[in-house]
Write a protein that holds these residues in place. Sequence first.
Motif, short mmCIF file in Angstrom:
data_model
loop_
_atom_site.label_atom_id
_atom_site.label_comp_id
_atom_site.label_asym_id
_atom_site.label_seq_id
_atom_site.Cartn_x
_atom_site.Cartn_y
_atom_site.Cartn_z
N GLN A 1 -30.76 35.75 73.02
CA GLN A 1 -30.40 37.01 73.67
C GLN A 1 -30.12 38.10 72.64
N GLU A 2 -29.50 37.72 71.52
CA GLU A 2 -29.22 38.71 70.48
C GLU A 2 -30.52 39.26 69.87
N ILE A 3 -31.53 38.42 69.79
CA ILE A 3 -32.84 38.91 69.30
C ILE A 3 -33.39 39.95 70.27
N ILE A 4 -33.25 39.68 71.56
CA ILE A 4 -33.72 40.65 72.56
C ILE A 4 -32.91 41.95 72.46
N ASP A 5 -31.59 41.82 72.25
CA ASP A 5 -30.73 43.00 72.20
C ASP A 5 -30.84 43.75 70.88
N GLY A 6 -31.42 43.11 69.85
CA GLY A 6 -31.48 43.75 68.54
C GLY A 6 -30.18 43.69 67.78
N THR A 7 -29.33 42.71 68.09
CA THR A 7 -28.07 42.55 67.37
C THR A 7 -28.19 41.40 66.38
N ASP A 8 -27.18 41.25 65.52
CA ASP A 8 -27.20 40.28 64.43
C ASP A 8 -26.57 38.98 64.90
N CYS A 9 -27.36 37.92 64.96
CA CYS A 9 -26.89 36.63 65.45
C CYS A 9 -25.91 35.96 64.48
N ASN A 10 -25.80 36.48 63.25
CA ASN A 10 -24.89 35.90 62.26
C ASN A 10 -23.70 36.81 61.97
N ASP A 11 -23.49 37.80 62.83
CA ASP A 11 -22.36 38.71 62.67
C ASP A 11 -21.54 38.66 63.95
N PRO A 12 -20.31 38.12 63.91
CA PRO A 12 -19.56 37.90 65.15
C PRO A 12 -19.16 39.19 65.87
N GLY A 13 -19.21 40.33 65.18
CA GLY A 13 -18.86 41.58 65.83
C GLY A 13 -20.05 42.34 66.37
N SER A 14 -21.25 41.84 66.10
CA SER A 14 -22.48 42.53 66.50
C SER A 14 -23.06 41.85 67.74
N PHE A 15 -22.79 42.42 68.93
CA PHE A 15 -23.36 41.86 70.15
C PHE A 15 -23.24 42.89 71.27
N GLN A 16 -24.09 42.73 72.26
CA GLN A 16 -24.01 43.54 73.47
C GLN A 16 -23.28 42.74 74.55
N LEU A 17 -22.53 43.45 75.39
CA LEU A 17 -21.80 42.79 76.46
C LEU A 17 -22.76 42.26 77.52
N HIS A 18 -22.64 40.97 77.81
CA HIS A 18 -23.32 40.34 78.95
C HIS A 18 -22.23 39.59 79.71
N LEU A 19 -21.53 40.30 80.59
CA LEU A 19 -20.36 39.74 81.23
C LEU A 19 -20.75 38.57 82.14
N LYS A 20 -20.09 37.43 81.90
CA LYS A 20 -20.35 36.23 82.68
C LYS A 20 -19.10 35.89 83.49
N SER A 21 -19.30 35.09 84.53
CA SER A 21 -18.19 34.63 85.35
C SER A 21 -17.59 33.37 84.74
N PRO A 22 -16.24 33.27 84.68
CA PRO A 22 -15.27 34.28 85.09
C PRO A 22 -15.01 35.29 83.97
N ALA A 23 -14.60 36.49 84.37
CA ALA A 23 -14.18 37.52 83.43
C ALA A 23 -12.68 37.76 83.62
N TYR A 24 -12.06 38.37 82.61
CA TYR A 24 -10.60 38.47 82.61
C TYR A 24 -10.15 39.87 82.18
N THR A 25 -8.98 40.21 82.62
CA THR A 25 -8.24 41.35 82.09
C THR A 25 -6.76 41.03 82.29
N LYS A 26 -5.87 41.98 81.99
CA LYS A 26 -4.45 41.73 82.15
C LYS A 26 -3.81 42.88 82.91
N TYR A 27 -2.67 42.57 83.53
CA TYR A 27 -1.89 43.60 84.21
C TYR A 27 -0.51 43.65 83.58
N ASN A 28 0.23 44.73 83.88
CA ASN A 28 1.56 44.92 83.31
C ASN A 28 2.35 45.82 84.25
N THR A 29 3.43 45.28 84.83
CA THR A 29 4.24 46.08 85.75
C THR A 29 5.53 46.58 85.11
#
Length: 829
Positions: free
Chosen positions: A356-384
């Motif tokens: 997928q990184e080859i398709i996206d044109g990102t670096d497969c050996n660089d952990p910070g170089s990627f495009q978001l492909h959100l998969k299930s489950p996804a997460y966020t946080k709340y704060n009251t």
Amino acid sequence: PVYTVSGTITGDAQCISGVTIASSVLGNTTTNGAGFYQYVNVAQGTTYTVTPSKTGCTFTPTNAGANNITGNQVHNFTGTVNKYTVSGTITGDAQCISGVTMTSAALGNTTTNGAGQYSYTNIPYGTSYTITPSKTGCTFTPSSASGTATQNNVHNFVASLVNNTYTVSGTITGDPECIAGVSMQSAALGTIPTDGAGHYNYPSVAPGTTYTITPIKSGCLFQPTSVSDVANTNKIHNFVGSLTVPDAPINVQASDGTFRDYVFVTWDAAQNATSYQVYRSQFPGGVGSPIGDPVTVTTYLDRSAVPGVTYYYSVVAMNRAGQSVNSNIDPGYRLGDGECADQGGDADGDGICCDQEIIDGTDCNDPGSFQLHLKSPAYTKYNTFLKQFNFLELIANGTVPVTARVEVFDINGNKINETQVNIPVDNQVDVDIHTMAGRIDTYGIVKVSWNDRIPGSTLVGRMSNYRKDEGTGANTYSFGFAKELRNPTLGNTYSIGNSYDPQGAGFVVPNWTEIINLDIIPRDFVYNLYSQSGQIVQRKVVTVPPLGERDINAGHENGQGAYLSEVQPLDGATKYFANVTRYASNNRAYGGVSNFFFAFPIDSRAGNGDQQLMNTSNQTGQCWSNTNWIEVANVREIPVTATVKFRSASGVLLGQASQVLQPRAQYHFNASSLLPKGEVGSVELTSSDRGSLVATSSVYFHDCQVNQVQTAYATLGRLLGQNVQAGTYNNFLEMKNLFKVSCSPGNPSDFRLQLRSSGQTLFDQNIIDCRTASAVQYNLSDASTFGTSQNTYGTVKLRTAQPRRILADVVRLREVSGKADFAMPTQIQ
């Protein structure tokens, strides 16, 4: 007639007074104290001779006289004391003949020569003396000799050894490792070890033995390196031992997918090592950083390795004197979970398969170089806390409707509520999370699940937080910010914190690192906090319950400063995410905070060596103006060169800077100082090394009348997006929606912009303003252009012909009486 015969004796004092002057004709007389003598009434014509004499003296001349005197006669003499020699020879045992000290209070000290001879010369007559011979280990017969120098005297002695043998011994002091068990080597005396206290002893050494002693122990240096001497008495030779740095370990080997839970690292023991430190790098060519604590064995189980990622291992040997250089480097990896087994693997652990990184044109050996492909489950946080409102915004950005399950968990990972929502294509559905949580002053996570195996069933979204100012009837907000939905993170992540008060008033700017464990078991995390120069200021281990969260001070407790937060899971298979949330208060003491100027979260991410872009702003409003700082941090263990290019709205290069960042250090660039007033722009960030940089663009809104920051927001440095990207706008609370676009520096591309609300398309046109490296901004709340209306929200979708052409955000800006109430960016992704 009669005459006098007289004279004076001069010379040595002992030979002046009391000298007898003898004459057969004149008789005898004696000199007085001044050496004077005299004969009187000597008849004319007398012939005589006078001769001086005194024991121990010699006179010049020996006598004097006259014939047939006809007048007074004077005869003077010079007296000299007689000098003698006292000498002798020592015979007997050969070791006691030469070098014997001959001691005499009257004569002084002298030493016998090699034949045992000694001598005192020029001893005045009558000198009384005693001579005593001495030499360690010897006795003499007689023990002393006395005499008076009335002639040359000879005193001989016979010497005897006190003992037949001597001892040669000593002690080694210094580093404890170099005291016991030292081999004391001597060709003449033999080889013996030191005892536990560093002592050694050769007990029976023949007199006259010539020897050299050399201490030897591996890993130690000694001063002096050796000693040489002759056994003519008992001898003591001490040494000081110093520990040396051990040799580097050899034969380091790391397992290659042999084990699922760890990488097994082994090496050969290094001589003189007391412990070992394992180093690891995710990138070839370097030794990386130390992992874990030092070990005393020659094996290490690296559980912190992310499954499937190849690491490069080396080891240093250590003792109290220091550490060796690094060993050989050997690659190894932990067995992965197989999600990317048939898609090229996941070489950098960023969760995106290499195919997928080859398709996206990102670096497969660089952990910070990627495009978001959100998969299930996804997460966020709340704060009251602080009475915040929390709204989950979900957008079905694919080709089919999405049915999503939303689950809310408390701080300890216990599920407290859930609901199901149906989201039509290209529509947004909001979920009131603070009501679902049903609790104040708490926080936790939100889990969003859907069937992502259905083709076209894709989802993006975020949690939007709003906090109203305290006070009855207040119509203003302390802050608003958004946290994008994300998939679990693996491995080490980093985020920049900043506790400086941007208005210089010394107000508290709390920063909190928030660690969220997304696994079903408790997980341990190492938390490191670094100063702006890269020095570690805090290190602790935090245990987070399953689906729970823990918050940690992120620098404000140390006063104002810039900090880098690092989160390291002890198990590399840990699924989690983290961020640093930055608050700006209206008080100089944290306990007295009631209102805030701004708040925004900054995702904790892996370092990126790929091209990153950020929107910049130097805009003005009715009673506000912007400043914009680009915060860049190096997360690698090596110095890295960061290059920043500042561009105007039209894409003109305004300036360029390259900065060498030391490990874990950061530098802040003033983007608004170059950008013309009233304009937007962009910043391009590149790096000399993979996996190295995290960056944040922080925008501050300054009041036009007083020294006060009205609000602020931050966007992350990230890659240009995919060819289809989606987000939202929101016209509630009278917010403006500023659609900010940064265009590719090297590949101009028009884009198609679509806005929808409540199932209706409001706007769908090609936008041709995206020239090379340009930056554009539109107000999506402009009803005349985009067809939007107050108190509605909707989706934003943009398309380009190719991926990595556009980076876009929508900044929700609320103004009250001409001042910025809050500004919150949301990503188009």
